[in-house]
Design an enzyme around this catalytic site. Structure first.
Site, PDB file in Angstrom:
ATOM      1  CG  HIS A 112      12.816  63.468  91.118  1.00 52.41           C
ATOM      2  ND1 HIS A 112      11.886  63.083  90.178  1.00 52.41           N
ATOM      3  CD2 HIS A 112      14.006  63.535  90.474  1.00 52.41           C
ATOM      4  CE1 HIS A 112      12.490  62.925  89.011  1.00 52.41           C
ATOM      5  NE2 HIS A 112      13.782  63.195  89.163  1.00 52.41           N
ATOM      6  CG  ASP A 191      10.324  69.253  81.683  1.00 49.69           C
ATOM      7  OD1 ASP A 191      11.526  69.435  81.427  1.00 49.69           O
ATOM      8  OD2 ASP A 191       9.890  68.201  82.183  1.00 49.69           O
ATOM      9  NE  ARG A 198      17.147  67.554  78.837  1.00 48.77           N
ATOM     10  CZ  ARG A 198      16.678  67.025  79.952  1.00 48.77           C
ATOM     11  NH1 ARG A 198      15.399  67.205  80.298  1.00 48.77           N
ATOM     12  NH2 ARG A 198      17.451  66.333  80.750  1.00 48.77           N
ATOM     13  CB  SER A 213      14.006  68.636  83.103  1.00 49.91           C
ATOM     14  OG  SER A 213      13.042  67.639  82.850  1.00 49.91           O
ATOM     15  CE  LYS A 217       9.218  66.130  85.217  1.00 48.97           C
ATOM     16  NZ  LYS A 217      10.322  66.547  84.328  1.00 48.97           N
TER      17      LYS A 217
END
Length: 456
Positions: A112, A191, A198, A213, A217
């Site tokens: 990520h 989320d 947000r 967040s 996931k």
């Protein structure tokens, strides 16, 4: 001891519902207190189910107030861990433990990135790692604002589809090794709602909210190992290295606490990655990397992350550079694209209109503002201002020089690409002060600043 804590100690769920309410949760965090586990679970659950006719409702303005209180007051690691788990529990968890190839279990590892300008690394990285027999389930997103989205880039390939069902995803991982697709709506749905809120309440930069967040996931995704690319600099969400390091340390701790082998690289995003920013342009550049070429910085970061992923997968001696040079990564790319309906041989879309911006003076480029380049690409049509807005696959920017390069007055710095030429003025305005030129080369800073692991 607060009322919520007394209820926790009593272990009475009915009592918890009785004493916890939205206003008291907001007050606790507003005044600098720590939220109890029960308070966190209660408010995340109620917010996730608000509007479904399920009883208690947490209004948007109430959750907005709580998010701002979290931004200003912070969270302890216990609070962050509980918040993360509450978001995971709002949906389903995926399970890839049954993946097999040639009768043997497949190791799963994911990557990520916190996002940046020209960050197309997922495109060559996923097939590169998968070419070693590792399963790479890459659930990706779309761009918003100045940062590009992996799914938007891949959708510039004719026929390619982002939506892949769970059964098809598992089958593709076993057959091909890599899948890049959209996350299902039932993966950490709390989320999904909080992320959108947000974005419009000025709370994106909160490290506890960012960490929870991302990790909710990734943990719900069910991967066995995770490598994080945590960026800082003008083109990143977090501008300072210290912020980036805190985020990396928090996410690594969350992942390891959840049983996911996790490590992170801190990387510089003060200058765009590679020589392109924009969807089809970045796919073309990724293909250059998969063919054994491409810009040095894109190749460097792709290989650094690949080595980390392969090490996390139990293959510390694997050399990803060999699979770029030898074509194995490209073979996996072609199979991955075809498996999702794409034509790997189809020409990529090209913009009908281009315009060149030239250097106004000669010298050495000492700085190039990544944020300015990202905003210009967005204004050309490569990005979106609101979720769901269409993007132009063809739009974006080609860079002809980067910091350290010498240019002469009149030589091209940028080529702008768009389908709608009335966007050129706004893009040019974003780039007015993007480049600094001097007499001496800038001091070269490393692309990968540090490696973060548990205890480092």
């Amino acid at each position: 001891m607060s009322a919520a804590d007394r209820a926790d100690a009593a272990g009475d769920p009915a009592r918890v519902r009785e004493v916890i309410d939205t206003i008291s949760v907001i007050w606790t965090k507003r005044d600098g207190g720590e939220l109890s586990d029960a308070q966190i679970r209660w408010i995340v659950d109620r917010y996730a189910r608000s509007g479904s006719g399920s009883g208690d409702v947490v209004a948007e303005e109430q959750m907005s107030a709580l998010l701002m209180a979290i931004l200003l007051r912070g969270m302890s690691r216990r609070e962050i861990a509980t918040w993360t788990q509450a978001m995971i529990d709002s949906g389903r968890r995926m399970d890839f433990s049954g993946l097999r190839r040639d009768g043997r279990p497949m190791v799963t590892v994911d990557k990520h990135s916190t996002g940046g300008v020209g960050d197309k690394i997922t495109l060559p990285l996923a097939p590169l790692v998968a070419s070693f027999g590792v399963a790479v389930p890459q659930l990706s997103g779309r761009g918003l604002g100045h940062t590009g989205g992996t799914l938007d880039k891949l959708e510039s390939i004719p026929g390619w589809r982002a939506e892949v069902g769970s059964a098809d995803m598992a089958a593709q991982l076993e057959r091909v090794g890599a899948v890049v697709c959209a996350a299902g709506g039932d993966l950490a749905p709390a989320d999904r709602r909080l992320y959108a809120l947000r974005d419009v309440t000025g709370t994106v930069e909160s490290i506890p909210l960012l960490a929870s967040s991302i990790m909710s996931k990734k943990i719900a995704e069910g991967t066995g190992a995770l490598v994080l690319d945590v960026k800082f600099g003008s083109g990143a969400f977090l501008k300072e290295e210290a912020q980036s390091r805190e985020l990396a340390e928090t996410m690594v701790w969350l992942g390891e606490s959840a049983g996911v082998r996790t490590r992170a690289l801190l990387t510089d995003m003060s200058t765009p990655l590679g020589l392109t920013a924009g969807n089809a342009l970045e796919v073309a550049e990724s293909l250059e990397v998969l063919a054994g070429g491409g810009p040095d910085d894109v190749v460097e970061l792709t290989l650094a992350l690949a080595r980390e992923m392969l090490d996390a997968a139990g293959m510390p001696d694997a050399d990803p550079a060999e699979h770029l040079a030898g074509g194995a990564a490209m073979d996996t790319w072609r199979a991955m694209i075809a498996a999702q309906g794409g034509d790997p041989d189809a020409p990529l879309p090209r913009a009908r209109h281009t315009e060149t911006i030239a250097a106004t003076q000669g010298g050495v480029i000492t700085e190039m503002d990544a944020m300015a380049v990202g905003v210009a690409a967005w204004r050309l049509g490569a990005g979106r201002a609101v979720p769901g807005q269409a993007v132009q696959a063809e739009a974006g920017i080609t860079l002809h020089a980067k910091p350290g390069d010498r240019v002469r007055a009149g030589e091209p710095l940028f080529t702008l690409h768009t389908q709608t030429p009335d966007r050129f003025d706004a893009a040019r305005a974003a780039l007015d002060d993007a480049v600094s030129v001097g007499d001496d080369p800038p001091q070269r800073t490393p692309l990968v600043i540090d490696r973060v692991t548990v205890g480092s």
